[in-house]
Design an enzyme around this catalytic site. Structure first.
Site, short mmCIF file in Angstrom:
data_model
loop_
_atom_site.label_atom_id
_atom_site.label_comp_id
_atom_site.label_asym_id
_atom_site.label_seq_id
_atom_site.Cartn_x
_atom_site.Cartn_y
_atom_site.Cartn_z
N ASN A 313 -5.52 23.61 -14.28
CA ASN A 313 -5.16 24.31 -13.04
C ASN A 313 -3.70 24.74 -13.04
O ASN A 313 -2.85 24.14 -13.69
CB ASN A 313 -5.39 23.39 -11.84
CG ASN A 313 -6.87 23.19 -11.60
OD1 ASN A 313 -7.70 23.97 -12.06
ND2 ASN A 313 -7.21 22.13 -10.89
N VAL A 314 -3.44 25.77 -12.25
CA VAL A 314 -2.06 26.20 -12.02
C VAL A 314 -1.73 25.94 -10.55
O VAL A 314 -2.50 26.30 -9.67
CB VAL A 314 -1.88 27.69 -12.34
CG1 VAL A 314 -0.42 28.09 -12.18
CG2 VAL A 314 -2.35 28.01 -13.74
N ASP A 429 -3.91 35.71 -26.34
CA ASP A 429 -4.82 35.76 -25.20
C ASP A 429 -4.31 36.75 -24.15
O ASP A 429 -4.20 36.41 -22.98
CB ASP A 429 -5.01 34.36 -24.62
CG ASP A 429 -6.21 34.28 -23.69
OD1 ASP A 429 -7.06 35.20 -23.73
OD2 ASP A 429 -6.32 33.30 -22.92
#
Ligand SMILES: *[C@@H]1O[C@H](CO)[C@@H](O)[C@H](O)[C@H]1NC(C)=O
Ligand SMILES: *[C@@H]1O[C@H](CO)[C@@H](O)[C@H](O)[C@H]1NC(C)=O
Ligand SMILES: *[C@@H]1O[C@H](CO)[C@@H](O)[C@H](O)[C@H]1NC(C)=O
Ligand SMILES: *[C@@H]1O[C@H](CO)[C@@H](O)[C@H](O)[C@H]1NC(C)=O
Ligand SMILES: *[C@@H]1O[C@H](CO)[C@@H](O)[C@H](O)[C@H]1NC(C)=O
Length: 627
Positions: A313-314, A429
């Site tokens: 998570n951020v 990415d």
């Protein structure tokens, strides 16, 4: 008096003849006859007419003839004094195919270009001395077979990308045969025993197509299915082995963890005292304690979550000095890799650029209840991601000037990662959700260099492919070959999303998917580049510029990596109006028809390549069973 007149009169009398004699003689003198043998091309084109762009055909045909010359004489280029007669010979041949077409005038070739090439390299020996014996052997292994079908062709052209020199745009040297062209010229001459005039070589290495392109909607459908299934299979494989490894690791770690936990919590007490102390004065990278982090995120409150990703998570957080930050918390870490983690974080933190999200600091800690923790702390970029703006609920359509700003800024950020940073960093990415926008829509690339910190267990598998479906370059997906140019591919896909408002993977219905790169290429190829552009973009600029963006995006997302420009070149093209090089035809390794793959798996492969193609074969069986 009359005596001196006689020779003078004589001279006057014969002077016209002398002049005539002189001109015809000197013409012969400064135009040495052409050593190139255009018969090679004549034999290939017999009874056929060239299809596609004429100038491109002429250029590639010339390269094929040069390859034949190289094979015979070990020399890439004819002498400059034969340039004129070579063009004349080519002109004569070409007019038999297409009457009254002046090749130099219509295509803008300058006479001496035929005698100039990649970094002034003229001989085979000179070219080979730029490459190791291993590279040359690998090229021969990959290319010494019939290249008539897509798959052997893709194998060969992929191997060519390792040949040096690699620069594809060098305007200072005659660009009829630039460094990219030299690879094909060399391979057709020496790596493939069929020689330059073989039809497979002509089609694969020189993209010479003689017959009109078949309409291939059915084939296209099949091809798309293959792409989807390949990617799906890779993802499944990745997840499957990931889960297995994670489970195994968890069991192992549980026992170890208990021992380590006590020791680490002691250590953390000491680290707490060093809180907020800069560990590296040059980069002001801060090492936070776990308590600092908990305080900043209100104990990882759900309300503070601003993103969820594969890694974890951020969270949004506020530091004691009042500044807002984004905190990325990695899942499933173990203490084992902390040293290299800290090292990598320092490397990343040293990379500062206005178009890259800045790293503030990090935290590693082992807690009693939550296991081992790795967290990195970055500047908070407040205006959402490009993905949110293009496809999310963030409302209004981005205007053309804003889109240009985003394209250029992103290119600058990536160019800095590839060419400015020491050591250079491959992002791996790049996608819309990793390009963040600030209040002025200045883009900031996030998450660079972080693929290495994927949860343990997953890393082992994902060294092969860490990336996101639709954005991963074919050579990386198929061979695990990772270079800066894989990032260029993903950038091309993002640029296409930005221009078209369509997602990387266009979903028509449950069964039909198309890669945006293939869709755009289809339009560009049929001369409808502007149809790529999303309808109703506010303040759309001059169509010439708009088209240039489309062509650049298609070039960047070219399936053959050596066809793609470098990020430096992309910046030059966007910023300084450098011309876009011609887009080579696509042999399209990924979207090869099933028939091609079927043929190619039965032929011999080097041991390294068996796996990816046998996977394709397995997939073929899967598709057959399901259809
Ligand atoms: C032909 O070329 C050579 C050297 O390039 C030169 O020495 C000679 O004078 C030339 N002959 C004529 C007739 O121009
Ligand atoms: C190539 O040759 C030209 C003329 O002979 C020279 O000016 C140039 O510097 C050369 N370039 C390289 C890279 O050797
Ligand atoms: C060669 O380079 C010039 C610029 O130096 C460019 O205008 C031209 O289009 C290029 N030609 C080819 C065939 O790439
Ligand atoms: C381009 O060519 C020039 C000389 O013509 C050479 O000095 C330069 O190194 C070349 N650029 C690259 C990137 O190879
Ligand atoms: C390519 O293979 C053929 C046989 O199939 C062989 O005779 C030839 O020497 C090989 N060429 C190279 C360059 O290895």
């Amino acid at each position: 008096m009359s005596q001196p007149n006689t020779p003078l009169l004589f001279l006057l009398f014969i002077s016209p003849f002398l002049l005539l004699f002189h001109t015809s003689f000197s013409q012969q003198n400064d135009t040495v006859s052409c050593p190139l043998d255009f018969e090679v091309l004549r034999r290939l084109t017999q009874g056929l007419s060239p299809s596609g762009d004429q100038c491109q055909f002429i250029l590639q045909g010339l390269r094929l003839v040069q390859s034949d010359y190289l094979k015979r004489t070990n020399s890439f280029l004819p002498r400059v004094d034969s340039a004129e007669s070579c063009w004349q010979a080519y002109q004569t041949l070409y007019n038999q195919l297409v009457p009254s077409f002046d090749i130099r005038k219509n295509c803008g070739f300058q006479t001496d270009w035929i005698a100039k090439g990649c970094n002034n390299i003229t001989s085979r020996v000179e070219y080979e001395s730029n490459n190791s014996a291993e590279t040359l052997a690998a090229v021969t292994t990959a290319c010494n077979q019939s290249l008539l079908n897509s798959s052997p062709c893709a194998t060969c052209t992929t191997s060519l990308s390792s040949l040096q020199p690699s620069d594809s745009i060098n305007a200072t040297v005659g660009n009829v045969s630039d460094c990219t062209a030299y690879r094909s010229i060399y391979a057709a001459a020496f790596a493939n025993s069929f020689g330059p005039d073989d039809k497979g070589n002509a089609e694969c290495l020189f993209s010479l197509n003689f017959t009109p392109v078949k309409s291939s909607s059915n084939k296209g459908k099949k091809a798309v299915i293959v792409v989807i299934v390949v990617l799906g299979f890779l993802v499944l494989l990745l997840c499957g082995s990931g889960f297995w490894l994670i489970r195994r690791n968890k069991l192992k770690n549980k026992i170890r963890q208990r021992e380590i936990t006590r020791r680490w919590s002691d250590l953390n007490m000491n680290v707490s005292n060093l809180a907020l102390e800069s560990i590296n004065s040059s980069t002001t990278l801060i090492r936070f304690t776990f308590d600092d982090i908990k305080e900043a995120t209100k104990n990882f409150s759900r309300l503070n979550i601003i993103g969820r990703g594969g890694y974890g998570n951020v969270y949004k957080g506020v530091l004691p000095d009042g500044s807002e930050v984004a905190l990325k918390r990695f899942k499933n870490c173990s203490a084992a890799g902390d040293a290299s983690f800290a090292h990598e974080v320092e490397v990343i933190a040293s990379v500062r650029h206005v178009n890259l999200v800045a790293l503030r600091g990090y935290c590693t800690a082992t807690t009693n209840f939550e296991g081992h923790q790795r967290i990195i702390v970055c500047d908070l970029v407040k205006n959402g991601s490009l993905h949110d703006h293009l496809f999310g609920s963030l409302g209004t359509k981005l205007s053309w000037p804003v889109r240009q700003k985003i394209a250029l800024g992103t290119a600058r950020g990536l160019a800095y990662l590839h060419h400015g940073a020491q050591p250079s960093i491959i992002h791996r990415d790049i996608k819309g959700s990793n390009i963040l926008l600030d209040e002025d829509f200045e883009p900031k690339v996030a998450d660079f260099g972080l693929a290495k910190f994927a949860p343990e267990g997953v890393t082992h598998v994902s060294t092969r492919v860490a990336g996101t479906m639709g954005y991963v370059a074919p050579e990386y997906a198929l061979y695990g070959q990772l270079t800066e140019r894989s990032d260029v591919y993903s950038f091309g896909v993002v640029l296409l999303e930005l221009l078209s408002g369509k997602k990387a993977l266009i979903v028509k219905n449950d069964e039909q998917h198309t890669l945006v790169a293939d869709w755009a290429w289809g339009l560009v190829r049929s001369g409808r580049a502007l149809e790529v552009i999303e309808e109703g973009i506010p303040e759309l600029g001059s169509l010439e510029v708009v088209e240039k963006y489309v062509l650049l995006a298609v070039l960047c997302s070219h399936p053959q990596l050596y066809a793609r420009p470098t990020m430096d070149q992309v910046v030059k093209i966007l910023d300084m109006g450098l011309a876009i090089p011609t887009i080579p035809e696509r042999p399209i390794p990924l979207t090869a028809g099933i028939d091609d793959i079927e043929k190619s798996v039965s032929s011999n492969w080097g041991s390294g390549r068996v796996s990816s193609y046998s996977r394709l074969q397995t997939l073929k069986v899967v598709t057959e069973q399901s259809s």
